[in-house]
Design a protein around this motif. Structure first.
Motif, PDB file in Angstrom:
ATOM      1  N   PHE A  56       0.830  -1.203   0.000  1.00 29.88           N
ATOM      2  CA  PHE A  56       0.000   0.000   0.000  1.00 29.88           C
ATOM      3  C   PHE A  56       0.867   1.258   0.000  1.00 29.88           C
ATOM      4  O   PHE A  56       0.607   2.190  -0.762  1.00 29.88           O
ATOM      5  CB  PHE A  56      -0.916   0.014   1.227  1.00 29.88           C
ATOM      6  CG  PHE A  56      -1.748   1.257   1.324  1.00 29.88           C
ATOM      7  CD1 PHE A  56      -2.852   1.431   0.507  1.00 29.88           C
ATOM      8  CD2 PHE A  56      -1.423   2.261   2.222  1.00 29.88           C
ATOM      9  CE1 PHE A  56      -3.621   2.573   0.585  1.00 29.88           C
ATOM     10  CE2 PHE A  56      -2.185   3.410   2.304  1.00 29.88           C
ATOM     11  CZ  PHE A  56      -3.281   3.566   1.489  1.00 29.88           C
ATOM     12  N   LYS A  57       1.920   1.269   0.826  1.00 32.33           N
ATOM     13  CA  LYS A  57       2.743   2.471   0.950  1.00 32.33           C
ATOM     14  C   LYS A  57       3.570   2.743  -0.303  1.00 32.33           C
ATOM     15  O   LYS A  57       3.685   3.878  -0.740  1.00 32.33           O
ATOM     16  CB  LYS A  57       3.658   2.345   2.163  1.00 32.33           C
ATOM     17  CG  LYS A  57       4.511   3.553   2.374  1.00 32.33           C
ATOM     18  CD  LYS A  57       5.212   3.536   3.694  1.00 32.33           C
ATOM     19  CE  LYS A  57       6.061   4.779   3.785  1.00 32.33           C
ATOM     20  NZ  LYS A  57       6.196   5.289   5.091  1.00 32.33           N
ATOM     21  N   TYR A  83       0.906   1.647  -4.250  1.00 30.27           N
ATOM     22  CA  TYR A  83      -0.535   1.828  -4.333  1.00 30.27           C
ATOM     23  C   TYR A  83      -0.974   2.238  -5.733  1.00 30.27           C
ATOM     24  O   TYR A  83      -2.040   1.856  -6.162  1.00 30.27           O
ATOM     25  CB  TYR A  83      -1.044   2.840  -3.304  1.00 30.27           C
ATOM     26  CG  TYR A  83      -2.545   2.981  -3.362  1.00 30.27           C
ATOM     27  CD1 TYR A  83      -3.361   1.922  -3.008  1.00 30.27           C
ATOM     28  CD2 TYR A  83      -3.141   4.148  -3.831  1.00 30.27           C
ATOM     29  CE1 TYR A  83      -4.732   2.024  -3.084  1.00 30.27           C
ATOM     30  CE2 TYR A  83      -4.518   4.260  -3.905  1.00 30.27           C
ATOM     31  CZ  TYR A  83      -5.304   3.196  -3.529  1.00 30.27           C
ATOM     32  OH  TYR A  83      -6.662   3.287  -3.613  1.00 30.27           O
ATOM     33  N   SER A 143      -4.250  -1.998  -6.770  1.00 31.66           N
ATOM     34  CA  SER A 143      -5.462  -1.469  -6.137  1.00 31.66           C
ATOM     35  C   SER A 143      -5.683  -2.192  -4.813  1.00 31.66           C
ATOM     36  O   SER A 143      -4.875  -3.018  -4.385  1.00 31.66           O
ATOM     37  CB  SER A 143      -6.659  -1.690  -7.062  1.00 31.66           C
ATOM     38  OG  SER A 143      -6.912  -3.078  -7.180  1.00 31.66           O
ATOM     39  N   VAL A 144      -6.806  -1.921  -4.184  1.00 34.39           N
ATOM     40  CA  VAL A 144      -7.174  -2.611  -2.958  1.00 34.39           C
ATOM     41  C   VAL A 144      -7.286  -4.108  -3.222  1.00 34.39           C
ATOM     42  O   VAL A 144      -6.915  -4.934  -2.379  1.00 34.39           O
ATOM     43  CB  VAL A 144      -8.516  -2.055  -2.416  1.00 34.39           C
ATOM     44  CG1 VAL A 144      -8.986  -2.826  -1.218  1.00 34.39           C
ATOM     45  CG2 VAL A 144      -8.372  -0.591  -2.086  1.00 34.39           C
ATOM     46  N   ILE A 153      -3.747  -5.528  -3.395  1.00 36.49           N
ATOM     47  CA  ILE A 153      -3.172  -5.564  -2.047  1.00 36.49           C
ATOM     48  C   ILE A 153      -3.749  -6.739  -1.263  1.00 36.49           C
ATOM     49  O   ILE A 153      -3.033  -7.445  -0.547  1.00 36.49           O
ATOM     50  CB  ILE A 153      -3.423  -4.224  -1.331  1.00 36.49           C
ATOM     51  CG1 ILE A 153      -2.633  -3.107  -2.019  1.00 36.49           C
ATOM     52  CG2 ILE A 153      -3.042  -4.316   0.143  1.00 36.49           C
ATOM     53  CD1 ILE A 153      -3.010  -1.710  -1.567  1.00 36.49           C
ATOM     54  N   MET A 187      -9.333   6.000   0.134  1.00 34.43           N
ATOM     55  CA  MET A 187      -7.925   5.672   0.003  1.00 34.43           C
ATOM     56  C   MET A 187      -7.218   6.911  -0.535  1.00 34.43           C
ATOM     57  O   MET A 187      -7.849   7.921  -0.839  1.00 34.43           O
ATOM     58  CB  MET A 187      -7.731   4.495  -0.957  1.00 34.43           C
ATOM     59  CG  MET A 187      -8.504   3.259  -0.567  1.00 34.43           C
ATOM     60  SD  MET A 187      -8.000   2.528   0.969  1.00 34.43           S
ATOM     61  CE  MET A 187      -6.623   1.575   0.397  1.00 34.43           C
TER      62      MET A 187
END
Length: 99
Positions: free
Chosen positions: A25-26, A29, A33-34, A37, A97
């Motif tokens: 995520f860090k 990103y 995407s979510v 992840i 987000m």
């Protein structure tokens, strides 16, 4: 019993999955995407479970035969979880987000 084998395997796998999802995520990103992840987290969770079970408890290389179906099902479950998270975040205005 608190520190039984299942607890140790789950704790190590869950911690590893959370760390890798935070890392992805860090730093990635924009590329993941979510959903991506979530898939990464599920993959790491299953792989670490097998490694910890082998190193600490089972100590037989045959346990690695569980990796191919584990990887397949982790991608499927990570995809489903990621889709649910994506729609939940999209519907909830307070959980945005990074833009």
């Amino acid at each position: 019993i608190l520190f039984n084998p299942l607890f140790i395997i789950s704790l190590s796998a869950g911690t590893s999955a959370a760390l890798i999802m935070g890392f992805v995520f860090k730093f990635f990103y924009g590329k993941f995407s979510v959903i991506g992840i979530s898939i990464w987290g599920a993959l790491v969770f299953n792989i670490v479970q097998i490694i910890v079970a082998n190193r600490v408890f089972v100590k037989k290389s045959e346990i690695y035969y569980l990796l191919p179906p584990g990887i397949f099902f982790s991608v499927v479950s990570g995809l489903i979880t990621g889709i649910i998270a994506f729609y939940f975040i999209a519907k909830n205005k307070t959980l945005r987000m990074r833009e």
